[in-house]
Design an enzyme around this catalytic site. Structure first.
Site: not given
Length: 308
Positions: A125, A162, A164, A245
């Site tokens: 991120h 991931d 996200h 995740d």
């Protein structure tokens, strides 16, 4: 396959406030699972601390200095609403960078076929100029630039599963088609990026999934969008932003994968690496916040890395 496994106990000392999902217990869960006899053949390495200047491969100096200035002498400091620093956070972040770079060195020097870097904080991120989402420095991006600068890699493929979207990696390479970025992720979900129409210079391949999608949707996205892009890239190195995740147990999202899905995806990427990248795969831990789901998924991933 010869698989290097990088970790460093200092990553436990990147301390976060109580209740924060990106916590040192994540490392402890991985340490426990990798003590199993299945992993006796892993070549274990201490992830080295990178020089701070390595950060400049993907971030400007002004950003490095902002992060350095945000590290507290005691207690915690907030870098953004969910990104926290403590006294050894800079050291842990540079170890995450150093582990990624060392893994690139190992696969290009043919010391290892592939590598898994189990460090924290995560990185995908972290945009060129902005820290967010638990991330300080974008180690996947830095690893790609290191491969290009030191080993002359002409194309690098970064695959991010991931749950996200890796907005930071996309931001860094959005206008640079020497690196392709491919992502499966839940959408809508934090950080709000990752739409199909975000394509960069034709080097960005997003495959958003919907809440409650499971193995079939994930594998179809891989087959129809991710794998063709990676195959066509003929990359010299495959980097995996390996967040776990999307596992069905994870509390921060609503995708219902199981450990076998990460095994399957790893195998598919290894097939392409065997054809075009001299087997070179570097996998970097990103998210994964349920400790059981994280351990199961990472174990399946690493078993596939070492068994081929």
């Amino acid at each position: 396959m010869t698989t290097y496994f990088y970790s460093n106990p200092i990553c436990l000392e990147h301390i976060v406030p109580p209740g924060h999902p990106e916590r040192p217990d994540r490392m402890k869960a991985l340490e426990a699972v990798f003590e199993h006899e299945h992993f006796n053949t892993l070549v274990r390495q201490i992830a080295p601390e990178a020089a701070a200047e390595a950060v400049l491969l993907a971030h400007p100096e002004s950003y490095l200095e902002r992060i350095r200035a945000a590290i507290p002498e005691t207690g915690f400091s907030k870098i953004d609403s969910d990104t926290t620093a403590s006294p050894r956070s800079m050291e842990a972040a540079l170890i995450s960078v150093g582990g990624a770079m060392a893994a690139v060195d190992a696969v290009f020097r043919k010391e290892a076929d592939n590598a898994f870097v189990a460090t924290r904080p995560p990185g995908h991120h972290a945009e060129k100029n902005t820290s967010m989402g638990f991330c300080l420095f974008n180690q996947a991006a830095i690893a790609a630039r290191h491969a290009q600068k030191v080993y002359g890699a002409e194309r690098v493929a970064i695959i991010d599963w991931d749950v996200h979207h890796g907005n930071g990696t996309q931001d860094i390479f959005y206008d640079d088609d020497s690196v392709i970025y491919c992502s499966t992720h839940q959408m809508p979900l934090y950080p709000g990026t990752g739409a199909l129409g975000e394509t960069g210079k034709g080097n960005i391949f997003n495959a958003p999934l919907s809440a409650n999608d499971g193995s079939d949707h994930f594998r179809e996205a891989f087959r129809t969008r991710i794998l063709p892009a990676v195959l066509e890239a003929h990359a010299d190195l495959i980097i995996i932003s390996a967040g776990f995740d999307a596992h069905h147990r994870d509390p921060l999202a609503e995708i219902n994968l199981v450990a076998d899905d990460f095994d399957w995806a790893t195998g598919k990427l290894m097939e392409i690496a065997g054809r075009h990248a001299g087997n070179r795969v570097v996998s970097l831990l990103e998210g994964g916040y349920d400790l059981v789901g994280l351990a199961e998924s990472a174990a399946a991933h690493v078993i596939r890395l070492k068994e081929g």
